[in-house]
Motif scaffolding. Structure first.
Motif, mmCIF file in Angstrom:
data_model
loop_
_atom_site.group_PDB
_atom_site.id
_atom_site.type_symbol
_atom_site.label_atom_id
_atom_site.label_comp_id
_atom_site.label_asym_id
_atom_site.label_seq_id
_atom_site.Cartn_x
_atom_site.Cartn_y
_atom_site.Cartn_z
ATOM 1 N N TYR A 244 -25.358 22.353 -31.902
ATOM 2 C CA TYR A 244 -25.728 21.479 -30.790
ATOM 3 C C TYR A 244 -26.510 20.270 -31.277
ATOM 4 O O TYR A 244 -26.382 19.164 -30.731
ATOM 5 N N VAL A 245 -27.354 20.456 -32.287
ATOM 6 C CA VAL A 245 -28.061 19.314 -32.875
ATOM 7 C C VAL A 245 -27.060 18.306 -33.441
ATOM 8 O O VAL A 245 -27.170 17.091 -33.221
ATOM 9 N N GLN A 246 -26.079 18.815 -34.176
ATOM 10 C CA GLN A 246 -25.050 17.949 -34.757
ATOM 11 C C GLN A 246 -24.261 17.222 -33.671
ATOM 12 O O GLN A 246 -24.030 16.009 -33.741
ATOM 13 N N MET A 247 -23.828 17.955 -32.651
ATOM 14 C CA MET A 247 -23.045 17.346 -31.570
ATOM 15 C C MET A 247 -23.847 16.300 -30.818
ATOM 16 O O MET A 247 -23.331 15.230 -30.478
ATOM 17 N N ASN A 248 -25.114 16.599 -30.541
ATOM 18 C CA ASN A 248 -25.962 15.665 -29.819
ATOM 19 C C ASN A 248 -26.180 14.392 -30.630
ATOM 20 O O ASN A 248 -26.109 13.273 -30.094
ATOM 21 N N TRP A 249 -26.440 14.558 -31.932
ATOM 22 C CA TRP A 249 -26.651 13.376 -32.773
ATOM 23 C C TRP A 249 -25.388 12.533 -32.847
ATOM 24 O O TRP A 249 -25.446 11.301 -32.750
ATOM 25 N N ALA A 250 -24.237 13.195 -33.036
ATOM 26 C CA ALA A 250 -22.974 12.452 -33.136
ATOM 27 C C ALA A 250 -22.670 11.700 -31.846
ATOM 28 O O ALA A 250 -22.168 10.571 -31.874
#
Length: 234
Positions: free
Chosen positions: A176-182
């Motif tokens: 979720y951190v990766q998706m949110n940042w992207a």
């Protein structure tokens, strides 16, 4: 939750199953897997699942459809793994490169994109069913039946085995951190996206390793000393 349910079922009932009864449950759970993957919907519980037809996505809620999906996803790997464990003659002995070939097989199945256009979505369900029912059991059988050779390979396998479940439990917040940042930095350079992805990957491994060393091993040792090991009185 489903893993806890599986462990409770095994402790109370399934450990007492004979091989024939276990094989019957493997067959029945395979039917449930096909029902889910091919969106047959024998029990009429998947009608609200149009967003994920012909996949095995779901099982994350307490609505009837999500509970059914969770059951379907749990039972075949659970019963199939137990049957494979008992039937040692089914194991596959790869003479050389077992770790490499098994790893490549897992990676190859996971990188396949969604198969079939709108008119042929069933092809994706068929792919999921074949991989779950046939390919992954074969990979497990090869991993269980092959001998590890070399200190480096053995060390790598022991490390991956040690962090596998903690990684499975803790990695999703990282996703979720990766998706949110992207999503928030869609215009960032490709190199930055790669750097963030690699950093998330390394952080996931670190969190899993820390979970083993700081929590899992100490708690297991404490529980063993408390409830299993009999301490000698001085």
């Amino acid at each position: 939750m489903w893993e806890y349910i599986a462990n409770i079922l095994y402790a109370l009932f399934v450990s007492r199953f004979g091989t024939v009864l276990l094989a019957v449950f493997v067959f029945l759970s395979a039917f449930l897997t096909i029902d889910l993957a091919m969106n047959i919907d024998v029990f009429g519980l998947l009608e609200v699942r149009n967003y994920a037809k012909y996949t095995v996505i779901g099982g994350f809620g307490l609505t009837p459809d999500q509970i059914y999906i969770g059951i379907c996803r749990l039972l075949y790997p659970f019963f199939g793994g137990l049957l494979l464990y008992r039937m040692s003659k089914w194991r596959i002995n790869l003479k050389r490169g077992a770790m490499t070939w098994c790893s490549l097989a897992v990676a190859a199945t996971l990188v396949v994109p969604h198969i079939g256009a709108i008119a042929h979505e069933w092809l994706n369900g068929l792919y999921c069913a074949i991989v779950i029912l046939l390919v992954y059991p074969a990979i497990v059988a090869a991993g269980a039946g092959s001998e590890l050779k070399g200190k480096r390979t053995t060390s790598i396998c022991k490390f991956l085995g040690m962090i596998s479940y903690p990684l499975y439990i803790t990695h999703y917040p990282m996703i979720y951190v990766q998706m949110n940042w992207a999503a928030r930095h869609a215009d960032a350079p490709l190199g930055t996206h790669i750097w963030v992805a690699v950093s998330i990957f390394i952080a996931s491994i670190a969190v899993a390793y820390a979970s083993v060393k700081v929590y899992d091993i100490p708690v297991r040792e404490w529980l063993s000393d408390k409830f299993i090991h009999t301490k000698k009185k001085p």
